[in-house]
Write an enzyme that holds these catalytic residues in place. Structure first.
Site, PDB file in Angstrom:
ATOM      1  N   ARG A 151       0.853  -1.189   0.000  1.00 65.31           N
ATOM      2  CA  ARG A 151       0.000   0.000   0.000  1.00 65.31           C
ATOM      3  C   ARG A 151       0.890   1.241   0.000  1.00 65.31           C
ATOM      4  O   ARG A 151       1.971   1.243   0.576  1.00 65.31           O
ATOM      5  CB  ARG A 151      -0.886   0.039   1.245  1.00 65.31           C
ATOM      6  CG  ARG A 151      -2.084  -0.890   1.193  1.00 65.31           C
ATOM      7  CD  ARG A 151      -3.009  -0.678   2.388  1.00 65.31           C
ATOM      8  NE  ARG A 151      -2.375  -1.032   3.634  1.00 65.31           N
ATOM      9  CZ  ARG A 151      -1.901  -0.192   4.528  1.00 65.31           C
ATOM     10  NH1 ARG A 151      -2.018   1.121   4.354  1.00 65.31           N
ATOM     11  NH2 ARG A 151      -1.316  -0.612   5.626  1.00 65.31           N
ATOM     12  N   TYR A 169      -1.376  -3.767  -6.594  1.00 67.14           N
ATOM     13  CA  TYR A 169      -1.102  -4.549  -5.389  1.00 67.14           C
ATOM     14  C   TYR A 169      -2.138  -4.364  -4.285  1.00 67.14           C
ATOM     15  O   TYR A 169      -2.528  -3.250  -3.955  1.00 67.14           O
ATOM     16  CB  TYR A 169       0.271  -4.182  -4.822  1.00 67.14           C
ATOM     17  CG  TYR A 169       0.853  -5.291  -3.967  1.00 67.14           C
ATOM     18  CD1 TYR A 169       1.508  -6.359  -4.553  1.00 67.14           C
ATOM     19  CD2 TYR A 169       0.709  -5.295  -2.587  1.00 67.14           C
ATOM     20  CE1 TYR A 169       2.014  -7.393  -3.789  1.00 67.14           C
ATOM     21  CE2 TYR A 169       1.219  -6.321  -1.809  1.00 67.14           C
ATOM     22  CZ  TYR A 169       1.872  -7.371  -2.420  1.00 67.14           C
ATOM     23  OH  TYR A 169       2.370  -8.399  -1.655  1.00 67.14           O
ATOM     24  N   LYS A 220      -9.501  -2.438   2.082  1.00 71.09           N
ATOM     25  CA  LYS A 220      -9.243  -1.263   2.912  1.00 71.09           C
ATOM     26  C   LYS A 220     -10.027  -0.038   2.420  1.00 71.09           C
ATOM     27  O   LYS A 220     -10.541   0.736   3.226  1.00 71.09           O
ATOM     28  CB  LYS A 220      -7.742  -0.956   2.932  1.00 71.09           C
ATOM     29  CG  LYS A 220      -6.855  -2.127   3.339  1.00 71.09           C
ATOM     30  CD  LYS A 220      -7.154  -2.632   4.724  1.00 71.09           C
ATOM     31  CE  LYS A 220      -6.064  -3.594   5.213  1.00 71.09           C
ATOM     32  NZ  LYS A 220      -6.375  -4.121   6.555  1.00 71.09           N
ATOM     33  N   HIS A 250     -10.986  -2.091  11.935  1.00 68.99           N
ATOM     34  CA  HIS A 250      -9.863  -2.936  11.547  1.00 68.99           C
ATOM     35  C   HIS A 250      -9.671  -4.009  12.620  1.00 68.99           C
ATOM     36  O   HIS A 250      -8.750  -3.946  13.423  1.00 68.99           O
ATOM     37  CB  HIS A 250      -8.617  -2.041  11.426  1.00 68.99           C
ATOM     38  CG  HIS A 250      -7.445  -2.712  10.801  1.00 68.99           C
ATOM     39  ND1 HIS A 250      -6.151  -2.308  11.035  1.00 68.99           N
ATOM     40  CD2 HIS A 250      -7.358  -3.742   9.952  1.00 68.99           C
ATOM     41  CE1 HIS A 250      -5.318  -3.072  10.344  1.00 68.99           C
ATOM     42  NE2 HIS A 250      -6.031  -3.961   9.691  1.00 68.99           N
ATOM     43  N   SER A 257      -0.339  -3.351  12.394  1.00 65.21           N
ATOM     44  CA  SER A 257       0.316  -4.391  11.605  1.00 65.21           C
ATOM     45  C   SER A 257       1.498  -4.983  12.379  1.00 65.21           C
ATOM     46  O   SER A 257       2.038  -4.354  13.285  1.00 65.21           O
ATOM     47  CB  SER A 257       0.769  -3.832  10.262  1.00 65.21           C
ATOM     48  OG  SER A 257       1.643  -2.764  10.485  1.00 65.21           O
ATOM     49  N   CYS A 298       1.502  -7.453  14.508  1.00 62.05           N
ATOM     50  CA  CYS A 298       1.220  -7.952  15.852  1.00 62.05           C
ATOM     51  C   CYS A 298       0.624  -9.358  15.822  1.00 62.05           C
ATOM     52  O   CYS A 298       0.339  -9.936  16.863  1.00 62.05           O
ATOM     53  CB  CYS A 298       0.268  -7.013  16.584  1.00 62.05           C
ATOM     54  SG  CYS A 298       1.007  -5.432  17.044  1.00 62.05           S
ATOM     55  N   ASP A 331      -9.514  -9.614   9.669  1.00 64.17           N
ATOM     56  CA  ASP A 331      -9.009  -8.272   9.368  1.00 64.17           C
ATOM     57  C   ASP A 331     -10.009  -7.142   9.582  1.00 64.17           C
ATOM     58  O   ASP A 331      -9.640  -6.087  10.049  1.00 64.17           O
ATOM     59  CB  ASP A 331      -8.492  -8.232   7.924  1.00 64.17           C
ATOM     60  CG  ASP A 331      -7.605  -7.025   7.641  1.00 64.17           C
ATOM     61  OD1 ASP A 331      -6.829  -6.642   8.533  1.00 64.17           O
ATOM     62  OD2 ASP A 331      -7.696  -6.453   6.547  1.00 64.17           O
ATOM     63  N   ARG A 334       2.212 -12.105   0.059  1.00 64.10           N
ATOM     64  CA  ARG A 334       0.881 -12.455   0.563  1.00 64.10           C
ATOM     65  C   ARG A 334       0.375 -13.793   0.076  1.00 64.10           C
ATOM     66  O   ARG A 334       0.716 -14.245  -1.005  1.00 64.10           O
ATOM     67  CB  ARG A 334      -0.122 -11.388   0.072  1.00 64.10           C
ATOM     68  CG  ARG A 334       0.168  -9.974   0.529  1.00 64.10           C
ATOM     69  CD  ARG A 334      -0.235  -9.792   1.960  1.00 64.10           C
ATOM     70  NE  ARG A 334       0.191  -8.503   2.496  1.00 64.10           N
ATOM     71  CZ  ARG A 334      -0.453  -7.888   3.481  1.00 64.10           C
ATOM     72  NH1 ARG A 334      -1.544  -8.413   4.010  1.00 64.10           N
ATOM     73  NH2 ARG A 334       0.005  -6.740   3.951  1.00 64.10           N
TER      74      ARG A 334
END
Ligand code: TSX
Ligand code: MN
Length: 649
Positions: free
Chosen positions: A107, A256, A265, A285, A307, A309, A332, A427
Site C-alpha cells: 500500500r 497490489y 481497505k 480494523h 500491523s 502484531c 481483518d 501475501r
C-alpha cells in the site's frame, strides 16, 4: 447470449489475449464497444450508467462482465498462465504464484487521499506545521486535475472487467454492494477470493446504492515502458482517492493489495466508516473470533491490532489449554451494529484471507496453512523447483532445505543465500471457507454477538500483558492512545513506538475527533430500543520484554490463557482483578498457567509509575498535535483523570 445489439461479429477475435466478442454496447456517445463476456442488459440501470460513463472516460477496447464462476476464473487463470503472469504451484491443487513489478509491493499511504469539500471532514485541526498522521486530505479541485491527468484513455487497448460484489453475505442486513471496474485480471482473481462476486448481488441491490470502484494499472496500450514480470503498473503516478460523499474510490497505477482490491481497505474501512457513521454502526480494523470454554459456552470477541502484531494468528489461535476451542469469523475487518435488543453484532465483510506470508508456518498458524493448500494465489513469495511455495519462517518445515528456488525477484536462490526468498509484504490470498476452524456462523447475515473488544500493540516496555478498561469511555480513550513498535523506515536504524489509534491510522475515513464522538454516541440507544450493552474493552500486550530483550510471555496458543481471564471477567468474576491507574490487571494466580514454564509475573504485569508518567505526557502531546480542538471533552477528561491516578500511585 444477449438480445442487445449483437452486431454479427460475435466470433471476431480481438486483441492478443484471444478473447471473443459476444455482443457490443452501443451508445451514441460510445460508438461500438465490444462486450467480451456477460450481458450488459442484465445489469441494473444504475450500474449500466456507471459502466457507460467510465467506459467513455477510460476507453477500454472491450468490456468483460464478471460472474464470479469457476469457469470464468479458469478462463482468466489460463490466459494469465499463457502470458506468463501466473504460474501453477504444482505441489498443490489450483494454487498459483505471481511476482509483481518490484516497485509495486505494498500500500502507498503517501498517495492515498480522502477527497472532501471541507478539509476538516477528513483531518483534524492540527497546529501550524504539524502534518496529520490520520488520513490525507485532497481538495476536490486538486482531485479533479489529478483525475484528468490520469484516467482519460487509461484503459486503451485493455479489457475492462466489471466486478459486482457483496461485502458481507449477499442480501444480509449488514452487507453492502460494490462495483469495481478494473483493467487488471489479477485483481479479478483476487477479488473473487476476497469478496462475494456473483450475479445474485444484482437482485439484492434493489433501491440501495452501491460503492463505486474505478481501478486502472495506469498503463494504456501501446505501452511506452517495458512491463516488468508481466505486471503492468505505473509507480510514479500512483493515486488512491476516496470520495466518501459519493461512495466512490479512484485507484491508479498500482495492482497490489490494498491499492487495487478495492473491496478491502478502501471500501470496507475508509468508505464504510463514513457510511457507518451516517447509519449508526462501525467499520473497524478488527478480527472476530468465537471462543468456547471447556463448559461449552461460547463468546465472540473482536480485536484490533496494528500491523505486525499477529492479528491473523490470533484469529486462528490453537489453544494450549485443554477443552478450549477457537473458531475464526474474520481476520481483518469487522462491521458491527447494535441490534434493537441492545446487543452488538458483527460480521466479517470479507470472503477470504489476504495475509502476510513470511512468518506464517505450522508453528505460528497451522490453520492459515491449511486454508491455502488449494484455490489460492501467492504474490511475491519464492517457489521451489518442486512447485512449492517458500518464505522466511518455513526454514524448519521445508522438506528439502537444499532445494533450489526462484525468489520473489525471479532469481535462483537457496536457504542461506544473500537476500530474501520472499518480499516481507508477500501475501497469500485464500478462501476463508477453506479454513478448518472457520466458524459455522461466519456467514450469518445478522452477525455474531460481540461481548468484548480487545486492543493491543507491540509494547516492549511498561505495558502489562493484559488490562481491562474502567468503562466504555475509558476504553475509547485507551484505544485512542494505541501505539505499537514498528521497524522504522529504511533510512533510520532501530525501532520506534508509533501511534496507531484504534489500529486505524492508515484506514481512517474521516476526522478522528468525529470518529471518537461516534464511538461515544454508539453507547446511547435511540428511543424505543433497548439500552445498549456495550462490550467490555481490554488492552493486551504479547510483546513485553525483559532487560535483555527477551519476550516475557510465550504468546501464540498460550494467549488463550489471557482470553480465559477476559471471558471470566465478562462472566462477572470480580475477585480476580486488581485496580491500577490504567485499568484492572489480573491478580496473581488468576491466569491459568498450568503446563507453562514459569513466567516472571511481576515483570509481565507491573504498571511502573515512571513509565506511565512519561506516557501520559507523551499522549497529551499527541492529542494536542494530532487531535487538537476536535478531541471530545470526555476523552480529554479521561486523560486528565488517568494523569491524576498515575500521580497518586
Ligand atoms: O502472532 C503472534 N502472536 C499472536 C498469536 C496468537 N506473534 C508473531 C508476531 C509477528 C506477526 C508473536 N510473537 C506473539 C503472539 O502472541 N508473541 C510473539 C513474541 C514471541 C516470539 C517467540 C517466542 C515467544 C514470544 N518464543 C519462541 O520463539 C520459543
Ligand atoms: Mn489489516
Amino acid at each position: 447470449m444477449s438480445s442487445f445489439s449483437t452486431t454479427g461479429d460475435s466470433l471476431r477475435q480481438i486483441g492478443d489475449e484471444g478473447f471473443y466478442v459476444v455482443n457490443e454496447v452501443v451508445s451514441k456517445r460510445l460508438g461500438h464497444i465490444p462486450i467480451i463476456k456477460g450481458d450488459f442488459h442484465l445489469l441494473p440501470a444504475k450500474v449500466q450508467r456507471f459502466v457507460t460513463e467510465k467506459v467513455e472516460l477510460m476507453r477500454p477496447r472491450g468490456i468483460y462482465i464478471c460472474d464470479g464462476s469457476q469457469n470464468e476464473a479458469d478462463e482468466i487463470t489460463n490466459k494469465l498462465i499463457e502470458r506468463g503472469m501466473l504460474s501453477p504451484l504444482k505441489a498443490y491443487e489450483n494454487n498459483y504464484i505471481c511476482r509483481t513489478d518490484p516497485r509495486d509491493v505494498a500500500r502507498v499511504e503517501s498517495k492515498t487521499w480522502m477527497v472532501t469539500p471541507d478539509k476538516y471532514q477528513t483531518v483534524t485541526h492540527t497546529p501550524e506545521g504539524v502534518e496529520p498522521i490520520m488520513a490525507h486530505w485532497l481538495a476536490p479541485n486538486d482531485f479533479s486535475s489529478e483525475l484528468d491527468s490520469r484516467f482519460p484513455g487509461c484503459m486503451s487497448g485493455r479489457i475492462m472487467y466489471v466486478i459486482g460484489f457483496s461485502m458481507g453475505p449477499i442480501g444480509g442486513p449488514l452487507s453492502k454492494i460494490g462495483v469495481q471496474l478494473t483493467d487488471s485480471n489479477y485483481v479479478v482473481l483476487c477479488m473473487r477470493i476476497m469478496t462475494r462476486m456473483s450475479p445474485a448481488i444484482w437482485d439484492s441491490l434493489g433501491d440501495a446504492d452501491f460503492v463505486r470502484g474505478i481501478h486502472s494499472v495506469g498503463v494504456p496500450r501501446p505501452v511506452r515502458e517495458k512491463v516488468i514480470n508481466h505486471w503492468p503498473c505505473n509507480p510514479d503516478r500512483v493515486l488512491i482517492a476516496h470520495r466518501p460523499a459519493e461512495r466512490e474510490i479512484w485507484s491508479f497505477g498500482s495492482g497490489y493489495g490494498g491499492n487495487s482490491l478495492l473491496g478491502k481497505k478502501c471500501f470496507a474501512l475508509r468508505i464504510a466508516s463514513n457510511i457507518a457513521r451516517d447509519e449508526g454502526w462501525m467499520a473497524e480494523h478488527m478480527l472476530i473470533m468465537g471462543v468456547t470454554n471447556p463448559q461449552g459456552h461460547e463468546r465472540f470477541i473482536a480485536a484490533a491490532f496494528p500491523s505486525a502484531c499477529g492479528k491473523t494468528n490470533l484469529a486462528m489461535l490453537e489453544p494450549t489449554i485443554p477443552g478450549w476451542k477457537v473458531r475464526v469469523v474474520g481476520d481483518d475487518i469487522a462491521w458491527m451494529k447494535f441490534g434493537a435488543d441492545g446487543q452488538l453484532y458483527g460480521i466479517n465483510p470479507e470472503n477470504g484471507f489476504f495475509g502476510v506470508a513470511p512468518g506464517t508456518s505450522h508453528k505460528t498458524n497451522p490453520m492459515a496453512m491449511e486454508s491455502f493448500q488449494k484455490n489460492s494465489i501467492f504474490t511475491n513469495v519464492a517457489e521451489t523447483v518442486d512447485g512449492e511455495y517458500y518464505w522466511e519462517g518455513l526454514e524448519k518445515e521445508i522438506k528439502n532445505p537444499k532445494v533450489e528456488m526462484i525468489n520473489w525477484l525471479g532469481q535462483k536462490w537457496h536457504i542461506g543465500d544473500a537476500g530474501k526468498a520472499a518480499h516481507p509484504n508477500s501475501r497469500f490470498t485464500a478462501p476463508a471457507a477453506q479454513c478448518p476452524i472457520i466458524h459455522p456462523d461466519w456467514e450469518s447475515p445478522k452477525g455474531v454477538p460481540i461481548d468484548a473488544i480487545i486492543f493491543g500493540g507491540r509494547r516492549p516496555e511498561g505495558v502489562p500483558l493484559i488490562f481491562e478498561t474502567f468503562s466504555w469511555i475509558h476504553g475509547i480513550f485507551v484505544a485512542a492512545c494505541l501505539k505499537s513498535e514498528t521497524t522504522a523506515a529504511a533510512e533510520f536504524t532501530g525501532k520506534s513506538i508509533m501511534h496507531d489509534p484504534f489500529a486505524m491510522r492508515p484506514f481512517m475515513g474521516y476526522n478522528f475527533g468525529q470518529y471518537l464522538q461516534h464511538w461515544m454516541d454508539l453507547a446511547k440507544a435511540p428511543k424505543g430500543e433497548a439500552a445498549r450493552k456495550v462490550p467490555k474493552i481490554f488492552h493486551v500486550n504479547w510483546f513485553r520484554t525483559n532487560k535483555e530483550g527477551k519476550f516475557l510471555w510465550p504468546g501464540f496458543g498460550d494467549n488463550i490463557r489471557v482470553i480465559d481471564w477476559i471471558i471470566r471477567r465478562l462472566d462477572g468474576d470480580d475477585s480476580h482483578a486488581l485496580k491500577t491507574p490504567i485499568g484492572y490487571v489480573p491478580t496473581e494466580g488468576s491466569i491459568n498457567m498450568d503446563g507453562l514454564d514459569p513466567v516472571k509475573w511481576d515483570e509481565l504485569m507491573s504498571v511502573p509509575k515512571e513509565y506511565w508518567q512519561e506516557d501520559v505526557k507523551e499522549v497529551r502531546k499527541f492529542f494536542e498535535a494530532q487531535v487538537g480542538i476536535d478531541l471530545p471533552a470526555e476523552i480529554r477528561r479521561e486523560l486528565d483523570e488517568q494523569e491524576k491516578r498515575i500521580a497518586a500511585m
